[in-house]
Design an enzyme around this catalytic site. Structure first.
Site, PDB file in Angstrom:
ATOM      1  N   HIS A   1      -1.296   4.798   9.612  1.00  0.00           N
ATOM      2  CA  HIS A   1       0.021   5.373   9.789  1.00  0.00           C
ATOM      3  C   HIS A   1       0.152   6.850  10.655  1.00  0.00           C
ATOM      4  O   HIS A   1       0.568   7.656   9.915  1.00  0.00           O
ATOM      5  CB  HIS A   1       0.691   5.606   8.169  1.00  0.00           C
ATOM      6  CG  HIS A   1       0.785   4.349   7.498  1.00  0.00           C
ATOM      7  ND1 HIS A   1      -0.213   3.789   6.943  1.00  0.00           N
ATOM      8  CD2 HIS A   1       1.682   3.336   7.260  1.00  0.00           C
ATOM      9  CE1 HIS A   1      -0.145   2.536   6.386  1.00  0.00           C
ATOM     10  NE2 HIS A   1       1.108   2.526   6.631  1.00  0.00           N
TER      11      HIS A   1
ATOM     12  N   GLU B   1       4.803  -4.864   8.475  1.00  0.00           N
ATOM     13  CA  GLU B   1       3.417  -5.044   8.156  1.00  0.00           C
ATOM     14  C   GLU B   1       2.721  -6.098   7.336  1.00  0.00           C
ATOM     15  O   GLU B   1       1.598  -6.694   7.341  1.00  0.00           O
ATOM     16  CB  GLU B   1       3.154  -3.783   7.177  1.00  0.00           C
ATOM     17  CG  GLU B   1       3.300  -2.424   7.570  1.00  0.00           C
ATOM     18  CD  GLU B   1       3.310  -1.249   6.677  1.00  0.00           C
ATOM     19  OE1 GLU B   1       2.970  -0.154   7.057  1.00  0.00           O
ATOM     20  OE2 GLU B   1       3.196  -1.670   5.302  1.00  0.00           O
TER      21      GLU B   1
ATOM     22  N   HIS C   1       0.799  -1.181  -0.041  1.00  0.00           N
ATOM     23  CA  HIS C   1      -0.098  -0.109  -0.040  1.00  0.00           C
ATOM     24  C   HIS C   1       0.638   1.292  -0.086  1.00  0.00           C
ATOM     25  O   HIS C   1       0.583   2.451   0.575  1.00  0.00           O
ATOM     26  CB  HIS C   1      -0.932  -0.102   1.087  1.00  0.00           C
ATOM     27  CG  HIS C   1      -0.362  -0.140   2.570  1.00  0.00           C
ATOM     28  ND1 HIS C   1      -0.836  -0.717   3.516  1.00  0.00           N
ATOM     29  CD2 HIS C   1       0.668   0.529   3.221  1.00  0.00           C
ATOM     30  CE1 HIS C   1      -0.091  -0.715   4.609  1.00  0.00           C
ATOM     31  NE2 HIS C   1       1.075   0.278   4.429  1.00  0.00           N
TER      32      HIS C   1
ATOM     33  N   HIS D   1      10.521  -3.227   3.684  1.00  0.00           N
ATOM     34  CA  HIS D   1      11.032  -1.730   3.835  1.00  0.00           C
ATOM     35  C   HIS D   1      11.354  -1.257   5.211  1.00  0.00           C
ATOM     36  O   HIS D   1      10.831  -1.919   6.241  1.00  0.00           O
ATOM     37  CB  HIS D   1      10.015  -0.541   3.054  1.00  0.00           C
ATOM     38  CG  HIS D   1       8.620  -0.632   3.830  1.00  0.00           C
ATOM     39  ND1 HIS D   1       7.621  -1.701   3.787  1.00  0.00           N
ATOM     40  CD2 HIS D   1       7.923   0.419   4.109  1.00  0.00           C
ATOM     41  CE1 HIS D   1       6.597  -1.314   4.307  1.00  0.00           C
ATOM     42  NE2 HIS D   1       6.619  -0.040   4.435  1.00  0.00           N
TER      43      HIS D   1
HETATM   44  C1  DHB Z   1       6.017   3.944   2.839  1.00  0.00           C
HETATM   45  C2  DHB Z   1       5.161   3.835   3.518  1.00  0.00           C
HETATM   46  C3  DHB Z   1       4.041   2.793   3.841  1.00  0.00           C
HETATM   47  O1  DHB Z   1       3.151   2.800   4.475  1.00  0.00           O
HETATM   48  C4  DHB Z   1       4.402   1.522   3.390  1.00  0.00           C
HETATM   49  O2  DHB Z   1       3.714   0.725   3.680  1.00  0.00           O
HETATM   50  C5  DHB Z   1       5.564   1.764   2.482  1.00  0.00           C
HETATM   51  C6  DHB Z   1       6.192   2.705   2.267  1.00  0.00           C
HETATM   52  C7  DHB Z   1       6.815   5.128   2.669  1.00  0.00           C
HETATM   53  O3  DHB Z   1       6.600   6.149   3.154  1.00  0.00           O
HETATM   54  O4  DHB Z   1       7.745   5.200   1.441  1.00  0.00           O
HETATM   55 FE    FE Z   2       2.552   0.966   5.550  1.00  0.00          FE
END
Ligand code: DHB
Ligand code: FE
Length: 280
Positions: free
Chosen positions: A59, A240, A12, A193
């Site tokens: 978030h 996540e 997402h 990430h």
């Molecule tokens: C980012 C934010 C998110 O919530 C995610 O799931 C992946 C990447 C970002 O800010 O790059």
């Molecule tokens: Fe996220």
């Protein structure tokens, strides 16, 4: 009785929303990513679900660190897109499947999952982006939604095992709803990430590819892993991915992986999706 027609796991990432807003769908950088979603869009257009249950995390947009529910369930009639700092994005308001959501609330509490109940909720990119990836940019969303929010932000986050069990319970809850709605479950987040700390920028394309290859046919390892192992393998925000386990736990042990897609651009996040149907 309501029927679970399939499960979809997808990233997402907010830059996907930015790419859509800027009309970059067909650009050299983004086309390979978006093209990977075409089979899922075709599948959903053909199957025509009535309700999408969307598992995601907020978030810091609707819940901040002063109050963080481990599990929350939307029971509202509508959900507006959250303002994430640049004003709400120009997408339609989501229509809530509120009666169905109250049924899920009943079954969840009976099954010893006790969500915070939200009668009013703005939904951020965690839900917006998956909906746009599978439904495009319609004038009105073709499904009603039930948002289920999992805390993946503030430790302690729930365990992978618990997320799977929530999926098993949701399956029973969906199939005990007395009318004939078709339901699709979307598990969102990831892939690897890390947006903070000493490993900021960490991604793990090898582990991501294995995840999209195995989450359908061979998910046992992912259910058994600890939260710390998720962080180690997928990064602090890559954890996540535990929300895909809710979707996977909804499905039969034997599933068909109809489609999978992975894209590791030169960016902060591995992005991918799987589309699953029960094999039986
Ligand atoms: C980012 C934010 C998110 O919530 C995610 O799931 C992946 C990447 C970002 O800010 O790059
Ligand atoms: Fe996220």
């Amino acid at each position: 009785m309501a029927e679970l027609i399939g499960g979809l796991g997808t990233s997402h990432v907010p830059s996907i929303a930015m790419a859509i807003d800027k009309g970059l769908r067909e650009s050299e950088e983004w086309k390979p990513f978006f093209d990977g979603y075409t089979p899922a869009q075709e599948w959903i257009a053909e199957k025509k679900p009535d309700i999408a249950v969307v598992i995601f995390n907020d978030h810091g947009n609707s819940f901040f660190l002063d109050r963080v529910p481990t599990l929350a369930l939307g029971v509202a009639d509508e959900y507006r897109p959250a303002d994430e700092g640049w004003g709400p994005r120009p997408i339609p308001t989501f229509e809530g499947a509120s009666e169905f959501a109250w049924h899920l609330a009943d079954r969840m509490v009976e099954g010893h999952f006790d969500p915070m109940l939200c009668r009013e909720l703005d939904v951020d990119h965690g839900m917006q982006v998956p909906m746009e990836l599978v439904f495009g940019r319609p004038e009105a969303w073709p499904v009603k939604v039930v948002p289920i929010l999992v805390n993946t932000i503030q430790y302690p986050i729930p365990t992978p095992q618990r997320m799977w069990e929530l999926g098993e319970l949701l399956r029973q809850a969906i199939e005990s709803y007395p009318t004939d709605e078709k339901v699709v479950v979307l598990g969102t987040g990831g892939l690897s990430h890390q947006l903070q700390g000493a490993r900021a920028g960490f991604i793990n394309p090898e582990a991501d590819r294995e995840w999209v290859a195995k989450i359908g046919a061979d998910p046992a390892r992912y259910r058994a892993m600890t939260r710390e192992e998720y962080i180690e393998e997928f990064g602090s925000e890559g954890a996540e991915l535990i929300m895909w386990l809710v979707m996977r736990g909804c499905m039969d042990a034997e599933v068909k992986t109809l489609h999978k897609h992975y894209f590791a651009p030169a960016s902060m996040t591995g992005a991918g999706m799987v589309l699953l149907e029960n094999a039986g």
